[in-house]
Design a protein around this motif. Sequence first.
Motif, PDB file in Angstrom:
ATOM      1  N   GLU A  26      37.845  68.066  49.728  1.00 43.97           N
ATOM      2  CA  GLU A  26      37.988  66.745  50.318  1.00 43.97           C
ATOM      3  C   GLU A  26      39.167  65.986  49.712  1.00 43.97           C
ATOM      4  OE1 GLU A  26      34.114  65.304  49.533  1.00 43.97           O
ATOM      5  OE2 GLU A  26      34.506  64.843  47.431  1.00 43.97           O
ATOM      6  N   PHE A  27      39.646  65.015  50.496  1.00 41.64           N
ATOM      7  CA  PHE A  27      40.694  64.104  50.062  1.00 41.64           C
ATOM      8  C   PHE A  27      40.136  62.681  50.133  1.00 41.64           C
ATOM      9  CE2 PHE A  27      42.925  67.766  51.704  1.00 41.64           C
ATOM     10  CZ  PHE A  27      43.988  67.945  50.828  1.00 41.64           C
ATOM     11  N   VAL A  28      40.687  61.816  49.313  1.00 43.94           N
ATOM     12  CA  VAL A  28      40.365  60.391  49.402  1.00 43.94           C
ATOM     13  C   VAL A  28      41.677  59.615  49.460  1.00 43.94           C
ATOM     14  CG1 VAL A  28      38.140  60.509  48.241  1.00 43.94           C
ATOM     15  CG2 VAL A  28      40.207  60.217  46.882  1.00 43.94           C
ATOM     16  N   PHE A  29      41.642  58.467  50.127  1.00 46.70           N
ATOM     17  CA  PHE A  29      42.838  57.640  50.274  1.00 46.70           C
ATOM     18  C   PHE A  29      42.815  56.506  49.259  1.00 46.70           C
ATOM     19  CE2 PHE A  29      41.841  59.328  54.518  1.00 46.70           C
ATOM     20  CZ  PHE A  29      42.996  60.073  54.727  1.00 46.70           C
ATOM     21  N   ARG A  30      43.974  56.248  48.679  1.00 48.46           N
ATOM     22  CA  ARG A  30      44.083  55.161  47.712  1.00 48.46           C
ATOM     23  C   ARG A  30      44.025  53.828  48.452  1.00 48.46           C
ATOM     24  NH1 ARG A  30      48.846  55.575  43.468  1.00 48.46           N
ATOM     25  NH2 ARG A  30      47.594  57.441  43.030  1.00 48.46           N
ATOM     26  N   GLY A  31      43.227  52.898  47.959  1.00 52.42           N
ATOM     27  CA  GLY A  31      43.080  51.605  48.616  1.00 52.42           C
ATOM     28  C   GLY A  31      44.314  50.729  48.460  1.00 52.42           C
ATOM     29  N   PHE A  32      44.415  49.729  49.319  1.00 56.97           N
ATOM     30  CA  PHE A  32      45.535  48.799  49.247  1.00 56.97           C
ATOM     31  C   PHE A  32      45.390  47.830  48.080  1.00 56.97           C
ATOM     32  CE2 PHE A  32      45.646  50.143  53.681  1.00 56.97           C
ATOM     33  CZ  PHE A  32      47.007  50.324  53.880  1.00 56.97           C
ATOM     34  N   THR A  33      44.165  47.422  47.814  1.00 52.23           N
ATOM     35  CA  THR A  33      43.907  46.459  46.743  1.00 52.23           C
ATOM     36  C   THR A  33      42.449  46.573  46.328  1.00 52.23           C
ATOM     37  OG1 THR A  33      43.925  44.094  46.169  1.00 52.23           O
ATOM     38  CG2 THR A  33      43.377  44.659  48.424  1.00 52.23           C
ATOM     39  N   THR A  34      42.148  46.034  45.153  1.00 52.43           N
ATOM     40  CA  THR A  34      40.760  46.033  44.674  1.00 52.43           C
ATOM     41  C   THR A  34      40.104  44.668  44.828  1.00 52.43           C
ATOM     42  OG1 THR A  34      41.544  45.574  42.420  1.00 52.43           O
ATOM     43  CG2 THR A  34      41.186  47.888  43.017  1.00 52.43           C
ATOM     44  N   SER A  35      40.857  43.681  45.296  1.00 52.24           N
ATOM     45  CA  SER A  35      40.311  42.336  45.478  1.00 52.24           C
ATOM     46  C   SER A  35      39.482  42.268  46.762  1.00 52.24           C
ATOM     47  CB  SER A  35      41.450  41.317  45.547  1.00 52.24           C
ATOM     48  OG  SER A  35      40.962  40.042  45.920  1.00 52.24           O
ATOM     49  N   PRO A  36      38.209  41.914  46.682  1.00 55.32           N
ATOM     50  CA  PRO A  36      37.365  41.864  47.886  1.00 55.32           C
ATOM     51  C   PRO A  36      37.889  40.887  48.939  1.00 55.32           C
ATOM     52  CG  PRO A  36      36.015  41.807  45.908  1.00 55.32           C
ATOM     53  CD  PRO A  36      37.431  41.638  45.462  1.00 55.32           C
ATOM     54  N   LYS A  37      38.423  39.741  48.511  1.00 60.73           N
ATOM     55  CA  LYS A  37      38.929  38.760  49.468  1.00 60.73           C
ATOM     56  C   LYS A  37      40.136  39.305  50.234  1.00 60.73           C
ATOM     57  CE  LYS A  37      37.354  34.606  47.018  1.00 60.73           C
ATOM     58  NZ  LYS A  37      37.770  33.335  46.372  1.00 60.73           N
ATOM     59  N   ILE A  38      41.057  39.930  49.508  1.00 65.18           N
ATOM     60  CA  ILE A  38      42.240  40.490  50.166  1.00 65.18           C
ATOM     61  C   ILE A  38      41.847  41.672  51.045  1.00 65.18           C
ATOM     62  CG2 ILE A  38      44.486  41.594  49.787  1.00 65.18           C
ATOM     63  CD1 ILE A  38      44.765  40.029  47.229  1.00 65.18           C
ATOM     64  N   GLN A  39      40.867  42.443  50.601  1.00 70.23           N
ATOM     65  CA  GLN A  39      40.379  43.552  51.419  1.00 70.23           C
ATOM     66  C   GLN A  39      39.818  43.040  52.741  1.00 70.23           C
ATOM     67  OE1 GLN A  39      37.561  45.489  48.863  1.00 70.23           O
ATOM     68  NE2 GLN A  39      39.108  46.760  47.847  1.00 70.23           N
ATOM     69  N   ALA A  40      39.061  41.956  52.680  1.00 66.86           N
ATOM     70  CA  ALA A  40      38.502  41.383  53.913  1.00 66.86           C
ATOM     71  C   ALA A  40      39.607  40.882  54.840  1.00 66.86           C
ATOM     72  CB  ALA A  40      37.542  40.245  53.566  1.00 66.86           C
ATOM     73  N   LEU A  41      40.628  40.222  54.257  1.00 66.37           N
ATOM     74  CA  LEU A  41      41.752  39.738  55.065  1.00 66.37           C
ATOM     75  C   LEU A  41      42.512  40.899  55.700  1.00 66.37           C
ATOM     76  CD1 LEU A  41      43.157  36.864  52.792  1.00 66.37           C
ATOM     77  CD2 LEU A  41      41.966  36.618  54.983  1.00 66.37           C
ATOM     78  N   LEU A  42      42.764  41.953  54.923  1.00 64.35           N
ATOM     79  CA  LEU A  42      43.473  43.117  55.459  1.00 64.35           C
ATOM     80  C   LEU A  42      42.668  43.784  56.564  1.00 64.35           C
ATOM     81  CD1 LEU A  42      44.943  44.797  52.241  1.00 64.35           C
ATOM     82  CD2 LEU A  42      46.200  43.587  54.027  1.00 64.35           C
TER      83      LEU A  42
END
Length: 330
Positions: A26-42
Amino acid sequence: MKSDSLENDEMSSPNTFCLNQSGPTEFVFRGFTTSPKIQALLFCFFLLLYIMILCGNTAIIWAVYTHTSLHTPMYFFLSSLSFLEICYTTTVVPLMLSNIFGAQRPIPLAGCAAQMFLFCTLGGTDCFLLAVMAYDRYVAICHPLHYTLTMTQKRCIQLTVASLGLAFYLDLQLTALIFTLPFCGHRLEINHFLCDAPPVLRLACGNTRVHQAVLFVVGILVLTLPFVLISISYIFIANTILRIRSAEGRRRAFSTCSSHLSVVLLQYGCCTLVYMRPRSSTSEDEDRQLALVYTFVTPLLNPLIYALRNKDVKDALKKSMSCKAASETP
């Protein structure tokens, strides 16, 4: 003693170690950010872009399908391009949205290969189809008397199928070659939001010189060759337009090409920067940012450019909306 020495050398070889261990599951993708607020906005931002891509390209297909005035080769290719854009983004965005909150949901090796193959095939078909559209404009402007004889319905279907078939063949070979490589590890992290060829090649622990060379050759066939054909077509088109005596005639001829030319420059510019640059001059973060452009921006701008700059499409969309509003009025 000599055989023992050879055995020890083989055990110490990193490539042998990679080949002997079980392949990656399996592969996993690196996230854009670890901030929950920024993740929700993205998440909301990319979801909105995806919905706009679906709606915009579907509107183009619907307008071409429902208005007989748009049943011409140019708009047949435009609707085909819009359909490709829908499929193209759908191979990437749903999985990307599911991983954007940093949960690192894994994708199996076969799933990664399938996504790479579909993404590259649809993207390659997109590039070939843009070259076909340039040829269509060349025949329409430079040889208008032969246009209906040259660009028949059968010929248009053949050119579209040929674009898909050529991209299918090239990317099937590329994907199969890449996934014969040994990968070290059970769960590999890709610094990207999709299984694209360059980031996957970076994870291989074997020698990738041949694979990089094949990727470069495929890039030339899919990007450089169609772009050269498009450029040649537009040289002839520009020469013909400049010989038109009336300013109105020149304006109308140029307006039929300006939308297509805008899409070509955006599509080929971003893809060339990702796939045709030397690996030593690229960074993974830059590739990921450029990939966002041709994954979201180009499919979104295609319908906007054609709808805003093309009078026929604009009028067809207005008629469709007015008819729908009239039918809903009690």
